[in-house]
Design a protein around this motif. Structure first.
Motif, mmCIF file in Angstrom:
data_model
loop_
_atom_site.group_PDB
_atom_site.id
_atom_site.type_symbol
_atom_site.label_atom_id
_atom_site.label_comp_id
_atom_site.label_asym_id
_atom_site.label_seq_id
_atom_site.Cartn_x
_atom_site.Cartn_y
_atom_site.Cartn_z
ATOM 1 N N VAL A 161 0.705 -1.303 -0.042
ATOM 2 C CA VAL A 161 0.038 -0.017 0.100
ATOM 3 C C VAL A 161 1.034 1.235 0.117
ATOM 4 O O VAL A 161 2.033 1.192 0.387
ATOM 5 N N ARG A 162 0.469 2.266 -0.685
ATOM 6 C CA ARG A 162 0.968 3.671 -0.522
ATOM 7 C C ARG A 162 0.397 4.276 0.650
ATOM 8 O O ARG A 162 -0.671 4.260 1.188
ATOM 9 N N LEU A 163 1.280 4.897 1.587
ATOM 10 C CA LEU A 163 1.039 5.199 2.831
ATOM 11 C C LEU A 163 -0.030 6.512 2.636
ATOM 12 O O LEU A 163 -1.149 6.958 3.577
ATOM 13 N N ALA A 164 0.081 7.340 1.574
ATOM 14 C CA ALA A 164 -0.824 8.143 0.880
ATOM 15 C C ALA A 164 -2.323 7.709 1.059
ATOM 16 O O ALA A 164 -3.178 8.696 1.209
ATOM 17 N N GLU A 165 -2.422 6.543 0.920
ATOM 18 C CA GLU A 165 -3.902 5.882 0.653
ATOM 19 C C GLU A 165 -4.766 5.850 1.893
ATOM 20 O O GLU A 165 -5.776 5.673 1.786
ATOM 21 N N VAL A 166 -4.006 6.089 3.200
ATOM 22 C CA VAL A 166 -4.775 6.206 4.239
ATOM 23 C C VAL A 166 -4.684 7.691 4.749
ATOM 24 O O VAL A 166 -4.592 7.847 6.174
ATOM 25 N N ALA A 167 -4.565 8.573 3.856
ATOM 26 C CA ALA A 167 -4.458 9.841 4.538
ATOM 27 C C ALA A 167 -5.470 10.433 5.137
ATOM 28 O O ALA A 167 -5.437 11.243 6.242
ATOM 29 N N GLU A 168 -6.835 9.927 4.947
ATOM 30 C CA GLU A 168 -8.092 10.297 5.575
ATOM 31 C C GLU A 168 -8.456 9.472 6.640
ATOM 32 O O GLU A 168 -9.352 9.734 7.405
ATOM 33 N N GLU A 169 -7.636 8.353 7.118
ATOM 34 C CA GLU A 169 -8.011 7.400 8.073
ATOM 35 C C GLU A 169 -7.527 8.094 9.382
ATOM 36 O O GLU A 169 -6.467 8.794 9.561
ATOM 37 N N ARG A 170 -8.149 7.516 10.613
ATOM 38 C CA ARG A 170 -7.693 7.988 11.923
ATOM 39 C C ARG A 170 -6.304 6.932 12.114
ATOM 40 O O ARG A 170 -6.462 5.698 11.950
ATOM 41 N N PHE A 171 -5.407 7.720 12.893
ATOM 42 C CA PHE A 171 -4.233 6.920 13.138
ATOM 43 C C PHE A 171 -4.077 6.609 14.746
ATOM 44 O O PHE A 171 -4.400 7.408 15.482
ATOM 45 N N ARG A 225 4.420 12.755 6.681
ATOM 46 C CA ARG A 225 4.670 14.169 5.944
ATOM 47 C C ARG A 225 5.270 13.752 4.753
ATOM 48 O O ARG A 225 4.904 14.404 3.789
ATOM 49 N N GLU A 226 6.349 13.067 4.634
ATOM 50 C CA GLU A 226 6.899 12.502 3.410
ATOM 51 C C GLU A 226 5.723 12.024 2.442
ATOM 52 O O GLU A 226 5.964 12.289 1.332
ATOM 53 N N ALA A 227 4.699 11.423 2.940
ATOM 54 C CA ALA A 227 3.675 10.946 1.964
ATOM 55 C C ALA A 227 2.865 11.849 1.711
ATOM 56 O O ALA A 227 1.750 11.735 0.878
ATOM 57 N N GLY A 228 2.752 13.171 2.079
ATOM 58 C CA GLY A 228 1.913 14.386 1.756
ATOM 59 C C GLY A 228 0.775 14.723 2.813
ATOM 60 O O GLY A 228 -0.073 15.435 2.111
ATOM 61 N N PHE A 229 0.919 14.228 3.965
ATOM 62 C CA PHE A 229 -0.239 14.725 4.691
ATOM 63 C C PHE A 229 0.170 14.354 6.486
ATOM 64 O O PHE A 229 1.319 13.856 6.675
ATOM 65 N N THR A 230 -0.670 15.145 7.224
ATOM 66 C CA THR A 230 -0.354 15.057 8.502
ATOM 67 C C THR A 230 -1.361 14.111 9.286
ATOM 68 O O THR A 230 -2.641 13.956 8.752
ATOM 69 N N PRO A 231 -1.140 12.924 10.011
ATOM 70 C CA PRO A 231 -1.805 12.070 10.429
ATOM 71 C C PRO A 231 -3.033 12.504 11.262
ATOM 72 O O PRO A 231 -2.706 13.218 12.413
ATOM 73 N N LEU A 232 -4.292 11.961 11.247
ATOM 74 C CA LEU A 232 -5.398 12.346 12.000
ATOM 75 C C LEU A 232 -5.266 11.382 13.310
ATOM 76 O O LEU A 232 -5.470 9.991 13.119
ATOM 77 N N VAL A 233 -5.053 11.938 14.333
ATOM 78 C CA VAL A 233 -4.733 10.905 15.752
ATOM 79 C C VAL A 233 -6.086 10.588 16.171
ATOM 80 O O VAL A 233 -7.052 11.422 16.651
ATOM 81 N N GLY A 234 -6.381 9.546 16.257
ATOM 82 C CA GLY A 234 -7.505 8.758 16.771
ATOM 83 C C GLY A 234 -7.545 8.444 18.283
ATOM 84 O O GLY A 234 -8.212 8.724 19.312
ATOM 85 N N PHE A 235 -6.457 7.806 18.519
ATOM 86 C CA PHE A 235 -6.061 7.267 19.818
ATOM 87 C C PHE A 235 -4.537 7.293 19.977
ATOM 88 O O PHE A 235 -3.625 7.179 19.005
ATOM 89 N N GLU A 236 -4.102 7.417 21.488
ATOM 90 C CA GLU A 236 -2.517 7.277 21.764
ATOM 91 C C GLU A 236 -2.552 6.275 22.940
ATOM 92 O O GLU A 236 -3.365 6.032 23.638
ATOM 93 N N GLY A 237 -1.493 5.590 22.740
ATOM 94 C CA GLY A 237 -0.898 4.449 23.845
ATOM 95 C C GLY A 237 0.497 4.600 24.247
ATOM 96 O O GLY A 237 1.241 5.413 23.688
#
Length: 298
Positions: free
Chosen positions: A181-191, A209-221
């Motif tokens: 998969v290209r990481l850019a393909e999950v740019a709209e998903e929650r990370f 960032r290298e893939a062109g987006f800022t990850p949307l943070v869903g949860f942190e652990g």
């Protein structure tokens, strides 16, 4: 003054009662109180003030404690160094490392080393990237194993291996039947990310960032196992090290996908303080770890 009085001063300064500090020193409480009073007379300043039933450091006491900590640390390290000169094979390696390396790399390195030096002992510490560098600078660890070179000119870092990073998605995810998969393909998903201060968090943000987006943070652990559990529950996607799947995959209905548009990997290396001579046993451990650097990650 003597070292025992300084140790008792240090203990009381860190919150131990005079009664307990006296018991640790195997003297009576009045004897320790007199020793602390003599210490104040020798220093020429009041080091403690009583607040209720508790002794608190005065400003002069706080200054003095910094030097006492240094003196006692140097003395303890000196005793350790002498012991290792007498019997270098039976020394202690103080090793700090990332949590994610505690399930495979660190056990492998320690096991291989103890095959050759069975009397060697280890003090093991786990922390995030920032905490690991602090262990070196504070002299609470001889060596650290981390996923990136600490940004400090006092620290030397050498790569041990390159570990692949996978995109973990739920088994029924729209990309679940893919292998790449290209990481850019999950740019709209929650990370699902580790908390700030962990190396995997910063690496994930950089790759996004290298893939062109800022990850949307869903949860942190705070543990990779937590990330995997949340991914399996369908709460988001995550970048995880390949070693994270050493457990039975049936426990986590997850698919792991190779990333093709950015370098999906992290460097794993060992670091030490450039200005400090390592104890003999720690130097041997470092040498053996570097010799094994060509071995592939599991």
């Amino acid at each position: 003054m003597d070292l025992q009085v300084l140790r008792s001063f240090q203990a009381v300064a860190e919150g131990t009662t005079v009664t307990d500090a006296a018991a640790d020193a195997r003297i009576t409480q009045p004897a320790l109180s007199r020793a602390l009073n003599r210490l104040e007379d020798e220093i020429g300043a009041e080091l403690f003030q009583r607040v209720g039933r508790v002794l608190r450091l005065t400003p002069a006491g706080r200054v003095f404690k910094e030097y006492v900590d240094t003196v006692l640390d140097s003395y303890d390290r000196g005793r350790r160094a002498v012991a290792e000169v007498v019997d270098p094979d039976a020394g202690v390696v103080s090793l700090a490392f990332l949590h994610t390396l505690g399930t495979w790399l660190v056990p492998r390195l320690v096991t291989n080393f103890r095959r050759k030096y069975p009397q060697a002992r280890f003090e093991l510490l786990q922390d995030g990237e920032i905490g690991l560098a602090r262990h070196l600078l504070d002299a609470t660890a001889d060596l650290i194993i981390t996923s990136s070179a600490p940004e400090d000119p006092l620290i030397t870092w050498r790569r041990l291996l390159v570990e692949p990073l996978w995109l973990a998605v739920p088994a029924r995810h729209r990309l679940g039947r893919r292998r790449r998969v290209r990481l850019a393909e999950v740019a709209e998903e929650r990370f699902i990310l580790l908390k700030p201060g962990y190396g995997l968090r910063s690496i994930t943000e950089r790759l996004c960032r290298e893939a062109g987006f800022t990850p949307l943070v869903g949860f942190e652990g705070e543990e990779v196992e937590t990330l995997r559990g949340l991914v399996a529950a369908g709460l988001g996607v995550s970048l995880v090290p390949s070693s994270a799947d050493t457990a039975a995959t049936s426990d986590f209905p997850i698919r792991y996908l190779e990333i093709t548009d950015v370098r999906g990997a992290r460097d794993i290396g060992v670091a030490w303080l450039s200005s400090r001579a390592l104890p003999p046993v720690a130097q041997r451990f470092l040498d053996q770890a570097l010799e094994s650097a060509a071995e592939p990650a599991p």
